[in-house]
Scaffold this active site. Structure first.
Site, PDB file in Angstrom:
ATOM      1  N   ASP A  12       0.825  -1.213   0.000  1.00  0.00           N
ATOM      2  CA  ASP A  12       0.000   0.000   0.000  1.00  0.00           C
ATOM      3  C   ASP A  12       0.861   1.265   0.000  1.00  0.00           C
ATOM      4  O   ASP A  12       1.971   1.279   0.533  1.00  0.00           O
ATOM      5  CB  ASP A  12      -0.902  -0.017   1.248  1.00  0.00           C
ATOM      6  CG  ASP A  12      -2.055   0.961   1.120  1.00  0.00           C
ATOM      7  OD1 ASP A  12      -2.296   1.468   0.007  1.00  0.00           O
ATOM      8  OD2 ASP A  12      -2.719   1.228   2.135  1.00  0.00           O
ATOM      9  N   ASN A  60     -10.517  -2.558  -6.414  1.00  0.00           N
ATOM     10  CA  ASN A  60      -9.689  -1.661  -7.228  1.00  0.00           C
ATOM     11  C   ASN A  60     -10.286  -1.389  -8.616  1.00  0.00           C
ATOM     12  O   ASN A  60      -9.896  -0.433  -9.285  1.00  0.00           O
ATOM     13  CB  ASN A  60      -8.254  -2.204  -7.384  1.00  0.00           C
ATOM     14  CG  ASN A  60      -7.420  -2.080  -6.133  1.00  0.00           C
ATOM     15  OD1 ASN A  60      -6.440  -2.816  -5.937  1.00  0.00           O
ATOM     16  ND2 ASN A  60      -7.771  -1.149  -5.247  1.00  0.00           N
TER      17      ASN A  60
HETATM   18  C1  FPP Z   1      -1.729   0.234  -3.380  1.00  0.00           C
HETATM   19  O1  FPP Z   1      -1.305   1.560  -3.531  1.00  0.00           O
HETATM   20  C2  FPP Z   1      -1.255  -0.570  -4.474  1.00  0.00           C
HETATM   21  C3  FPP Z   1      -2.037  -1.095  -5.443  1.00  0.00           C
HETATM   22  C4  FPP Z   1      -3.491  -0.935  -5.511  1.00  0.00           C
HETATM   23  C5  FPP Z   1      -1.476  -1.869  -6.548  1.00  0.00           C
HETATM   24  C6  FPP Z   1      -0.193  -2.562  -6.240  1.00  0.00           C
HETATM   25  C7  FPP Z   1       0.514  -2.715  -7.519  1.00  0.00           C
HETATM   26  C8  FPP Z   1       1.839  -2.698  -7.704  1.00  0.00           C
HETATM   27  C9  FPP Z   1       2.809  -2.659  -6.606  1.00  0.00           C
HETATM   28  C10 FPP Z   1       2.383  -2.714  -9.072  1.00  0.00           C
HETATM   29  C11 FPP Z   1       1.920  -3.827  -9.946  1.00  0.00           C
HETATM   30  C12 FPP Z   1       2.111  -5.160  -9.325  1.00  0.00           C
HETATM   31  C13 FPP Z   1       2.757  -6.200  -9.882  1.00  0.00           C
HETATM   32  C14 FPP Z   1       2.793  -7.484  -9.171  1.00  0.00           C
HETATM   33  C15 FPP Z   1       3.456  -6.090 -11.160  1.00  0.00           C
HETATM   34  P1  FPP Z   1      -2.410   2.696  -3.615  1.00  0.00           P
HETATM   35  O2  FPP Z   1      -2.559   3.071  -5.043  1.00  0.00           O
HETATM   36  O3  FPP Z   1      -3.667   2.233  -2.949  1.00  0.00           O
HETATM   37  O4  FPP Z   1      -1.730   3.817  -2.811  1.00  0.00           O
HETATM   38  P2  FPP Z   1      -2.489   4.930  -1.957  1.00  0.00           P
HETATM   39  O5  FPP Z   1      -3.200   4.228  -0.841  1.00  0.00           O
HETATM   40  O6  FPP Z   1      -1.376   5.784  -1.464  1.00  0.00           O
HETATM   41  O7  FPP Z   1      -3.421   5.642  -2.876  1.00  0.00           O
END
Ligand code: FPP
Length: 248
Positions: A12, A60
């Site tokens: 996250d 998501n």
């Molecule tokens: C949370 O950060 C992360 C995600 C919803 C996606 C995770 C994806 C990756 C790390 C990249 C792609 C993955 C792979 C395996 C290639 P957020 O966007 O919710 O952050 P925030 O809470 O700060 O908005």
């Protein structure tokens, strides 16, 4: 050091990391992929047997279309670029979640990567994609009911163990340690059934900042935990079902 046999991570804080730097949210996801690469390699080298990453939740899909598209495309690029690393390190790839919702191209690419790596005997890397634990439990119940109606299983034989076999995670042990980055302290619909006795570790750094040192801190913290699984603690706090291995 006692290592978790199964480590699960809620990655996250990509968006906030980017926003704090004045960058678009996507830049955070791009940096997040670097962290994925590093953590996968490190865990495989340390001897973690199962690593499960929450890469895209069933919720998501509600994000802006551009961000969903960018995440899917990052995933596609990751699958292509990481095959060498997976093969070199004997890593087996698995996927959990409602894969019917994924774009066809990604779905095909996943099938290819999963089948190419299925004979590998090292760490099992599981990507949770279009995954929600409640949805997983509902889908498991639907499959179970089909077998009940077909006479393959009788209601009296439904137990925690037989029910677990209908979950997406049927072939893997429950997570020993769940890490969530970014300072948020919740499970967010991740592995709800499986994490009944999982140790939780929350760290304040954003996922793009989660480096070897942060991973080491989490593993050391876990190593010092006393797991009782609802039973009485032994004098040396022996960890049941644990996996002991020397870590660097
Ligand atoms: C949370 O950060 C992360 C995600 C919803 C996606 C995770 C994806 C990756 C790390 C990249 C792609 C993955 C792979 C395996 C290639 P957020 O966007 O919710 O952050 P925030 O809470 O700060 O908005």
């Amino acid at each position: 050091m006692i290592l978790p046999q199964h480590l699960a991570i809620i990655m996250d804080g990509n968006g906030r990391w980017a926003q704090l730097k004045g960058l678009p949210r996507i830049a955070g996801h791009q940096r997040g992929v670097n962290t994925v690469r590093n953590v996968v390699k490190k865990c495989a080298n340390l001897g973690v047997r199962y690593l499960t990453l929450y890469a895209f939740s069933s919720e998501n899909w509600k994000r802006p279309a551009g961000e969903v598209q960018a995440l899917m495309s990052l995933l596609g690029v990751y699958l292509e670029s990481e095959m060498e690393l997976l093969q070199e390190n004997g890593i087996r790839l698995q996927v959990i979640g409602d894969l019917t919702k994924l774009p066809e191209k990604i779905s095909k690419s996943l099938q290819h990567s999963v089948s190419t790596t299925q004979e590998n005997s090292g760490m099992t890397l599981t990507l949770a994609l279009s995954y929600g634990a409640r949805d997983e439990i509902v889908r498991a119940t639907q499959r179970l009911m089909i077998d009940v109606n077909a006479g393959k299983i009788v209601v009296a034989d439904i137990s925690e163990e037989s029910f677990s076999a209908y979950l997406d995670t049927a072939t893997m042990p429950d997570p020993d340690l769940l890490i969530r980055t970014s300072g948020e302290m919740r499970i967010s619909n991740f592995l709800l059934w499986q994490s009944a006795y999982t140790e939780l570790y929350f760290c304040s750094c954003f996922w793009p900042e989660f480096d070897d040192e942060q991973l080491q801190l989490a593993l050391e913290d876990y190593s010092g935990r006393c797991r009782r699984f609802g039973a009485v603690v032994t004098s040396d706090c022996q960890q049941q079902g644990e996996f002991e291995e020397k870590a660097n």
